[in-house]
Design a protein around this motif. Structure first.
Motif, mmCIF file in Angstrom:
data_model
loop_
_atom_site.group_PDB
_atom_site.id
_atom_site.type_symbol
_atom_site.label_atom_id
_atom_site.label_comp_id
_atom_site.label_asym_id
_atom_site.label_seq_id
_atom_site.Cartn_x
_atom_site.Cartn_y
_atom_site.Cartn_z
ATOM 1 N N ALA A 78 -59.704 22.151 59.693
ATOM 2 C CA ALA A 78 -58.885 22.482 58.517
ATOM 3 C C ALA A 78 -59.670 22.257 57.213
ATOM 4 N N PRO A 79 -60.391 21.116 57.055
ATOM 5 C CA PRO A 79 -61.167 20.955 55.815
ATOM 6 C C PRO A 79 -62.247 22.027 55.657
ATOM 7 N N GLY A 80 -62.809 22.490 56.771
ATOM 8 C CA GLY A 80 -63.866 23.505 56.698
ATOM 9 C C GLY A 80 -63.337 24.884 56.322
ATOM 10 N N ASN A 81 -62.064 25.146 56.604
ATOM 11 C CA ASN A 81 -61.522 26.489 56.401
ATOM 12 C C ASN A 81 -60.386 26.578 55.379
ATOM 13 N N TYR A 82 -59.680 25.489 55.176
ATOM 14 C CA TYR A 82 -58.501 25.525 54.293
ATOM 15 C C TYR A 82 -58.482 24.307 53.373
ATOM 16 N N ASN A 83 -59.638 23.973 52.809
ATOM 17 C CA ASN A 83 -59.716 22.696 52.094
ATOM 18 C C ASN A 83 -58.821 22.623 50.857
ATOM 19 N N THR A 84 -58.737 23.736 50.123
ATOM 20 C CA THR A 84 -57.932 23.723 48.896
ATOM 21 C C THR A 84 -56.474 23.424 49.246
ATOM 22 N N LEU A 85 -56.011 24.072 50.319
ATOM 23 C CA LEU A 85 -54.638 23.874 50.772
ATOM 24 C C LEU A 85 -54.413 22.409 51.171
ATOM 25 N N LEU A 86 -55.366 21.845 51.901
ATOM 26 C CA LEU A 86 -55.247 20.446 52.332
ATOM 27 C C LEU A 86 -55.213 19.517 51.137
ATOM 28 N N GLU A 87 -56.092 19.780 50.178
ATOM 29 C CA GLU A 87 -56.174 18.878 49.029
ATOM 30 C C GLU A 87 -54.905 18.906 48.196
ATOM 31 N N SER A 88 -54.241 20.068 48.154
ATOM 32 C CA SER A 88 -53.019 20.127 47.339
ATOM 33 C C SER A 88 -51.808 19.585 48.109
ATOM 34 N N THR A 89 -52.005 19.201 49.383
ATOM 35 C CA THR A 89 -50.875 18.711 50.188
ATOM 36 C C THR A 89 -50.569 17.237 49.914
ATOM 37 N N GLY A 90 -51.561 16.469 49.493
ATOM 38 C CA GLY A 90 -51.260 15.073 49.167
ATOM 39 C C GLY A 90 -52.489 14.227 49.006
ATOM 40 N N ARG A 91 -52.324 13.125 48.237
ATOM 41 C CA ARG A 91 -53.452 12.230 47.994
ATOM 42 C C ARG A 91 -53.340 10.955 48.806
ATOM 43 N N GLU A 92 -52.232 10.792 49.506
ATOM 44 C CA GLU A 92 -52.088 9.641 50.420
ATOM 45 C C GLU A 92 -51.228 10.103 51.603
ATOM 46 N N PRO A 93 -51.273 9.373 52.732
ATOM 47 C CA PRO A 93 -50.677 9.893 53.971
ATOM 48 C C PRO A 93 -49.193 10.250 53.890
ATOM 49 N N ILE A 94 -48.391 9.414 53.222
ATOM 50 C CA ILE A 94 -46.950 9.697 53.233
ATOM 51 C C ILE A 94 -46.635 10.927 52.373
ATOM 52 N N GLU A 95 -47.268 11.003 51.219
ATOM 53 C CA GLU A 95 -47.095 12.198 50.372
ATOM 54 C C GLU A 95 -47.532 13.446 51.160
ATOM 55 N N PHE A 96 -48.649 13.326 51.857
ATOM 56 C CA PHE A 96 -49.191 14.438 52.645
ATOM 57 C C PHE A 96 -48.184 14.882 53.715
ATOM 58 N N LEU A 97 -47.624 13.908 54.439
ATOM 59 C CA LEU A 97 -46.675 14.255 55.510
ATOM 60 C C LEU A 97 -45.391 14.854 54.931
ATOM 61 N N LYS A 98 -44.980 14.350 53.754
ATOM 62 C CA LYS A 98 -43.767 14.896 53.128
ATOM 63 C C LYS A 98 -43.974 16.343 52.690
ATOM 64 N N ASN A 99 -45.219 16.745 52.446
ATOM 65 C CA ASN A 99 -45.498 18.111 51.982
ATOM 66 C C ASN A 99 -45.984 19.050 53.088
ATOM 67 N N LEU A 100 -46.007 18.553 54.341
ATOM 68 C CA LEU A 100 -46.564 19.381 55.425
ATOM 69 C C LEU A 100 -45.793 20.672 55.670
ATOM 70 N N ASP A 101 -44.454 20.602 55.543
ATOM 71 C CA ASP A 101 -43.674 21.832 55.764
ATOM 72 C C ASP A 101 -44.025 22.861 54.697
ATOM 73 N N ASP A 102 -44.275 22.377 53.470
ATOM 74 C CA ASP A 102 -44.690 23.304 52.398
ATOM 75 C C ASP A 102 -46.026 23.945 52.730
ATOM 76 N N LEU A 103 -46.926 23.147 53.325
ATOM 77 C CA LEU A 103 -48.241 23.697 53.713
ATOM 78 C C LEU A 103 -48.051 24.875 54.679
ATOM 79 N N HIS A 104 -47.263 24.640 55.746
ATOM 80 C CA HIS A 104 -47.047 25.732 56.711
ATOM 81 C C HIS A 104 -46.263 26.891 56.078
ATOM 82 N N ASP A 105 -45.282 26.558 55.209
ATOM 83 C CA ASP A 105 -44.512 27.617 54.521
ATOM 84 C C ASP A 105 -45.438 28.505 53.696
ATOM 85 N N HIS A 106 -46.359 27.844 53.040
ATOM 86 C CA HIS A 106 -47.282 28.514 52.143
ATOM 87 C C HIS A 106 -48.054 29.643 52.825
ATOM 88 N N ILE A 107 -48.385 29.426 54.117
ATOM 89 C CA ILE A 107 -49.190 30.432 54.818
ATOM 90 C C ILE A 107 -48.328 31.355 55.678
#
Ligand code: HEM
Length: 187
Positions: A78-107
């Motif tokens: 994922a970092p090699g192919n979708y890094n921008t998307l990953l970086e905008s998903t969160g800066r710490e694990p809980i924020e990241f997990l809370k935004n995961l559905d948005d990540l999948h929605d986005h694509i």
């Protein structure tokens, strides 16, 4: 699942074990060499057959293989192919997990036959969280564990991961993971 997922597995095996081992895995699976179009959806049976062929060839259990793949997906593919998307998903694990559905929605506009999982986080205390994973599929618990282990490494936070409950749904399953963060884990 999408060919993108098959490509991720291919990338893990070729980078860690070499192209010849991958060829054997492919030959001994039900997948053809035409099962790797990134944006095409294939029957889940094809994905599972690649995983079981890989676990036979690499002498790992299916669950060890799925876990290794989850970790590789999060830390390498994922970092090699979708890094921008990953970086905008969160800066710490809980924020990241809370935004995961948005990540999948986005694509999801690009992946039209998409059946992504859903992740919901419930805060229990400052350090304890219940992560609800719901999928239309069964049997991917170890993949999620590998993804979570990858997340620990990505954010360098030592999170305790336990399965709290497992519930079979008419279609798919609902697994609750109990995540325990160290006191300063979110900062
Ligand atoms: C950053 C780029 C990502 C992309 C492009 C992506 C894309 C996809 C795609 C295409 C599928 C297959 C779904 C299908 O064929 O119906 C999938 C499945 C999945 N994704 Fe993601 N994903 C990404 C990141 C993540 C992350 C960071 C996590 C979790 C930490 C995650 C968790 C999952 C899980 C668990 C599945 C398996 C499907 C299921 O449980 O039913 N994904 N993803």
């Amino acid at each position: 699942m999408y060919g993108l997922i098959h490509r991720g597995l291919e990338s893990m095996v070729t980078s860690q074990y070499g192209a010849d081992i991958w060829k054997k895995i492919l030959t001994n699976s039900d997948a053809g060499s035409d099962s790797f179009l990134t944006m095409r959806s294939y029957p889940d049976q094809i994905t599972l057959s690649l995983i079981s062929s890989a676990s036979r060839e690499l002498e790992l259990s299916a669950s060890e293989c799925l876990e290794a793949f989850g970790e590789y997906w999060l830390l390498e593919f994922a970092p090699g192919n979708y890094n921008t998307l990953l970086e905008s998903t969160g800066r710490e694990p809980i924020e990241f997990l809370k935004n995961l559905d948005d990540l999948h929605d986005h694509i999801s506009s690009a992946f039209t036959e998409f059946s992504p999982p859903s992740f919901v986080v419930d805060d229990v205390t400052e350090e304890i969280f219940f992560l609800h994973y719901r999928s239309s599929r069964k049997g991917l618990e170890s993949f999620v564990v590998g993804l979570l282990k990858g997340l620990k490494k990505r954010f360098e936070v030592d999170i305790g991961i336990e399965v709290e409950t497992r519930e079979e749904l008419e279609v798919g399953e609902h697994i609750v993971f109990k995540l325990t963060l160290p006191p300063s884990g979110r900062h």
